[in-house]
Design a protein around this motif. Structure first.
Motif, PDB file in Angstrom:
ATOM      1  N   UNK A 120     -27.621 -66.936  40.230  1.00 11.86           N
ATOM      2  CA  UNK A 120     -28.219 -66.189  41.556  1.00 11.86           C
ATOM      3  C   UNK A 120     -28.296 -65.026  41.090  1.00 11.86           C
ATOM      4  N   UNK A 121     -27.368 -64.287  40.560  1.00 13.48           N
ATOM      5  CA  UNK A 121     -27.351 -62.738  40.321  1.00 13.48           C
ATOM      6  C   UNK A 121     -28.477 -62.428  39.157  1.00 13.48           C
ATOM      7  N   UNK A 122     -28.647 -63.309  38.291  1.00 11.91           N
ATOM      8  CA  UNK A 122     -29.623 -63.222  37.309  1.00 11.91           C
ATOM      9  C   UNK A 122     -31.043 -63.267  37.922  1.00 11.91           C
ATOM     10  N   UNK A 123     -31.247 -64.385  38.908  1.00 12.28           N
ATOM     11  CA  UNK A 123     -32.440 -64.433  39.442  1.00 12.28           C
ATOM     12  C   UNK A 123     -32.686 -63.366  40.464  1.00 12.28           C
ATOM     13  N   UNK A 124     -31.830 -62.675  41.307  1.00 11.10           N
ATOM     14  CA  UNK A 124     -31.926 -61.473  41.949  1.00 11.10           C
ATOM     15  C   UNK A 124     -32.282 -60.285  41.180  1.00 11.10           C
ATOM     16  N   UNK A 131     -46.912 -47.073  28.489  1.00 17.49           N
ATOM     17  CA  UNK A 131     -46.655 -47.246  27.008  1.00 17.49           C
ATOM     18  C   UNK A 131     -45.542 -46.483  26.639  1.00 17.49           C
ATOM     19  N   UNK A 132     -45.355 -45.215  27.454  1.00 17.82           N
ATOM     20  CA  UNK A 132     -44.429 -44.404  27.034  1.00 17.82           C
ATOM     21  C   UNK A 132     -42.779 -44.963  27.735  1.00 17.82           C
ATOM     22  N   UNK A 133     -42.902 -45.598  28.823  1.00 25.05           N
ATOM     23  CA  UNK A 133     -41.774 -45.885  29.797  1.00 25.05           C
ATOM     24  C   UNK A 133     -40.944 -47.094  29.088  1.00 25.05           C
ATOM     25  N   UNK A 134     -39.534 -46.906  28.700  1.00 22.91           N
ATOM     26  CA  UNK A 134     -38.816 -47.862  28.123  1.00 22.91           C
ATOM     27  C   UNK A 134     -38.357 -48.707  28.934  1.00 22.91           C
ATOM     28  N   UNK A 135     -38.242 -50.267  28.383  1.00 26.94           N
ATOM     29  CA  UNK A 135     -38.131 -51.339  29.000  1.00 26.94           C
ATOM     30  C   UNK A 135     -36.753 -51.274  29.533  1.00 26.94           C
ATOM     31  N   UNK A 136     -36.567 -51.814  31.106  1.00 25.03           N
ATOM     32  CA  UNK A 136     -35.499 -51.748  31.694  1.00 25.03           C
ATOM     33  C   UNK A 136     -34.249 -52.414  30.876  1.00 25.03           C
ATOM     34  N   UNK A 137     -33.026 -52.232  30.798  1.00 23.20           N
ATOM     35  CA  UNK A 137     -32.133 -53.028  30.237  1.00 23.20           C
ATOM     36  C   UNK A 137     -31.587 -53.890  31.048  1.00 23.20           C
ATOM     37  N   UNK A 138     -31.171 -54.987  30.614  1.00 21.67           N
ATOM     38  CA  UNK A 138     -30.455 -56.269  31.361  1.00 21.67           C
ATOM     39  C   UNK A 138     -29.058 -56.301  31.138  1.00 21.67           C
ATOM     40  N   UNK A 139     -28.303 -56.207  32.428  1.00 22.52           N
ATOM     41  CA  UNK A 139     -26.736 -56.234  31.887  1.00 22.52           C
ATOM     42  C   UNK A 139     -26.283 -57.579  31.518  1.00 22.52           C
ATOM     43  N   UNK A 140     -25.760 -57.621  30.525  1.00 20.26           N
ATOM     44  CA  UNK A 140     -25.142 -59.075  30.106  1.00 20.26           C
ATOM     45  C   UNK A 140     -24.381 -59.925  30.914  1.00 20.26           C
ATOM     46  N   UNK A 141     -23.632 -59.218  31.865  1.00 15.23           N
ATOM     47  CA  UNK A 141     -22.942 -59.742  32.982  1.00 15.23           C
ATOM     48  C   UNK A 141     -23.910 -60.309  34.012  1.00 15.23           C
ATOM     49  N   UNK A 142     -25.132 -60.022  34.191  1.00 17.89           N
ATOM     50  CA  UNK A 142     -26.045 -60.496  35.097  1.00 17.89           C
ATOM     51  C   UNK A 142     -26.741 -61.706  34.677  1.00 17.89           C
ATOM     52  N   UNK A 143     -26.610 -62.035  33.262  1.00 20.61           N
ATOM     53  CA  UNK A 143     -27.327 -63.206  32.620  1.00 20.61           C
ATOM     54  C   UNK A 143     -26.837 -64.719  32.812  1.00 20.61           C
ATOM     55  N   UNK A 144     -27.451 -65.517  33.097  1.00 25.70           N
ATOM     56  CA  UNK A 144     -27.009 -66.743  33.058  1.00 25.70           C
ATOM     57  C   UNK A 144     -26.377 -67.332  31.643  1.00 25.70           C
ATOM     58  N   UNK A 145     -25.237 -67.799  31.519  1.00 26.07           N
ATOM     59  CA  UNK A 145     -24.649 -68.039  30.215  1.00 26.07           C
ATOM     60  C   UNK A 145     -25.700 -69.037  29.523  1.00 26.07           C
TER      61      UNK A 145
END
Length: 344
Positions: free
Chosen positions: A296-300, A330-344
């Motif tokens: 759910x956290x990853x989806x949100x 083009x100059x804006x870095x991609x947002x980082x995704x926290x590993x704790x919020x990813x589904x295993x």
């Protein structure tokens, strides 16, 4: 999106379904002196009658054409009917011969057997906590086998038959009421034939022990179908994780009935085996809730990122020339995704 009232109703339906399944050991002894096989036959016959009336009321018949045109699905339904026949018959016999506690153990270990079948048949990959739960469950069976002097065959047969039934139903993929109608239609003629044969032998209990007993035998169809209807209503209203927790109500009620109402023995080795099973289920439930929370956290997080990106594009389109917006993107870095919020 489900409303709070719908979820509350779904929870009540779920409690009702599993509560009825948990209290059904009180019903089967009422059908004596009918034997277990006769009770099973009545359950098959009257379940089809009840489900047929229900389908007639809702006018839901389209699934029959699809089923008849699919030999594979018909074959799977036949397998499901055979497996659930074994499950129903053994459960009725277990209750009426004083093995309620051992029967309840079968439904406690059923989730562990289902997971094992997922690995063996569907090639599913388990998380470490699931492996631990299955291992503890296997240890529990060994402890009980040593205590009994033999494997707890009633529990294992009930667990495996219901797990195989669930696997087949997953492959067939039709509604609960429709599936029960198809399965009992396959069971109907052999069951009716057996009852007719009992009648010719003069040993049929139906109609021989008063109107009340006859009505109770006919009520086996209601006892079978009503919990299933409630379960179906719950399944579309509450999260799967909630249903997963509710499923332990039925064997818990059965266990308590076996110990407190039927006064079945609980020697130390049986307590040890049950304790290991409960530990395995605790680990399994904790892992399922943790995984659902992470998903759910990853989806949100993904939804929030998409909305933010969409808002930024809209704002850029209205305030910047196309060339400037492209340069900024083009100059804006991609947002980082926290590993704790990813589904295993």
């Amino acid at each position: 999106m489900k409303t709070e009232n719908e979820e509350r109703a779904g929870l009540l339906y779920g409690i009702g379904a599993y509560g009825m399944w948990g209290l059904v050991p009180l019903f089967w002894p009422l059908l004596k002196p009918a034997g277990s096989v006769e009770i099973l036959a009545h359950r098959m016959v009257w379940s089809l009658v009840f489900v047929g009336v229900a389908l007639l009321a809702v006018r839901r018949w389209g699934w029959m054409r699809e089923l008849v045109r699919s030999p594979r699905k018909l074959g799977l339904i036949t397998v499901a009917a055979a497996v659930i026949t074994v499950n129903w018959g053994l459960y009725i016999w277990s209750v009426n011969t004083g093995h309620v506690v051992e029967a309840s153990l079968g439904y406690f270990i059923n989730p562990l057997v289902t997971i094992a079948l997922g690995v063996l048949v569907l090639q599913e990959r388990l998380r470490p906590a699931q492996w631990a739960a299955v291992g503890i469950g296997f240890a529990a069976v060994l402890v009980l086998a040593i205590g009994y002097g033999q494997p707890p065959w009633i529990s294992l047969t009930l667990a495996f038959s219901f797990a195989v039934y669930g696997l087949v139903k997953k492959k067939v993929n039709i509604g609960g009421l429709e599936s029960l109608a198809a399965e009992t239609a396959i069971q109907f003629l052999p069951a009716l034939g057996y009852l007719v044969w009992l009648g010719t032998q003069g040993t049929l209990a139906f109609g021989s022990h008063g109107a009340g007993h006859t009505a109770l035998l006919a009520a086996t169809g209601i006892v079978t179908a009503v919990p299933l209807v409630c379960f179906g209503a719950a399944a579309i209203r509450v999260p799967l994780s909630t249903l997963g927790l509710l499923q332990y109500l039925a064997p818990t009620f059965q266990f308590l009935l076996g110990v407190l109402y039927f006064h079945e023995e609980m020697p130390p080795e049986r307590w040890a085996g049950f304790s290991l099973v409960w530990l395995a289920l605790t680990i399994l439930t904790w892992d399922a809730l943790r995984t659902a929370r992470r998903s759910r956290a990853a989806m949100e997080a993904a939804k929030a990122t998409a909305e933010a990106a969409g808002g930024a594009e809209t704002a850029a389109a209205t305030t910047e020339p196309p060339q400037a917006a492209a340069q900024a993107a083009a100059q804006t870095p991609a947002p980082a995704v926290s590993p704790a919020r990813q589904a295993p």
